[in-house]
Write an enzyme that holds these catalytic residues in place. Structure first.
Site, PDB file in Angstrom:
ATOM      1  N   GLY A   1      -2.080   4.443  -4.385  1.00  0.00           N
ATOM      2  CA  GLY A   1      -1.946   3.315  -5.215  1.00  0.00           C
ATOM      3  C   GLY A   1      -0.961   3.334  -6.306  1.00  0.00           C
TER       4      GLY A   1
ATOM      5  CB  ILE B   1      -1.051  -0.109   1.280  1.00  0.00           C
ATOM      6  CG1 ILE B   1      -1.876   1.057   1.116  1.00  0.00           C
ATOM      7  CG2 ILE B   1      -0.237   0.082   2.504  1.00  0.00           C
ATOM      8  CD1 ILE B   1      -3.323   0.826   2.062  1.00  0.00           C
ATOM      9  CB  CYS B   2       1.688   3.907  -1.628  1.00  0.00           C
ATOM     10  SG  CYS B   2       0.801   4.179  -3.328  1.00  0.00           S
ATOM     11  CD  GLU B   3      -2.160   9.145   1.423  1.00  0.00           C
ATOM     12  OE1 GLU B   3      -3.170   9.658   1.408  1.00  0.00           O
ATOM     13  OE2 GLU B   3      -1.363   8.646   2.220  1.00  0.00           O
TER      14      GLU B   3
ATOM     15  CB  THR C   1      -3.145   5.304   3.260  1.00  0.00           C
ATOM     16  OG1 THR C   1      -2.219   4.124   3.216  1.00  0.00           O
ATOM     17  CG2 THR C   1      -3.487   5.764   4.724  1.00  0.00           C
TER      18      THR C   1
END
Length: 97
Positions: free
Chosen positions: A61, A57-59, A85
């Site tokens: 995608g 996961i990141c902020e 996120t």
């Protein structure tokens, strides 16, 4: 590339989650249980990645999608979390600080 929604992630149990955002982003709020291995440090910290299949996961995608693609090419079984996120927060799920 394998991809799941934040709703699927919320329902998952027992699958490791790697957050590839930078430490200051991670500290501002992350999915409970996520482990921070920033994309910028990935090559130095690849030994810390789980041997079993895991989610990334990141902020939003994008970074996690690039990481998933690169790791899959190296034999890892990884799944991108679509929307990241930000989508997790928008869905009303809790974050850890």
């Amino acid at each position: 590339m394998n991809e799941i929604s934040v709703q699927d992630l919320h329902a998952r149990d027992g699958v490791p989650l790697i957050d590839v955002r930078e430490p200051h982003e991670f500290e501002a709020g992350h999915v409970p249980g996520a482990v921070n291995v920033p994309m910028s440090q990935l090559s130095e910290r690849v030994g810390e990645l789980p041997a079993e299949p895991f989610d990334v996961i990141c902020e939003l995608g994008g970074r996690s999608a690039r990481v998933v693609q690169a790791l899959n090419e190296r034999g890892y079984e990884t799944t991108n979390v679509a929307g990241g996120t930000a989508a997790w927060r928008e869905a009303g799920y809790p974050v850890d600080l």
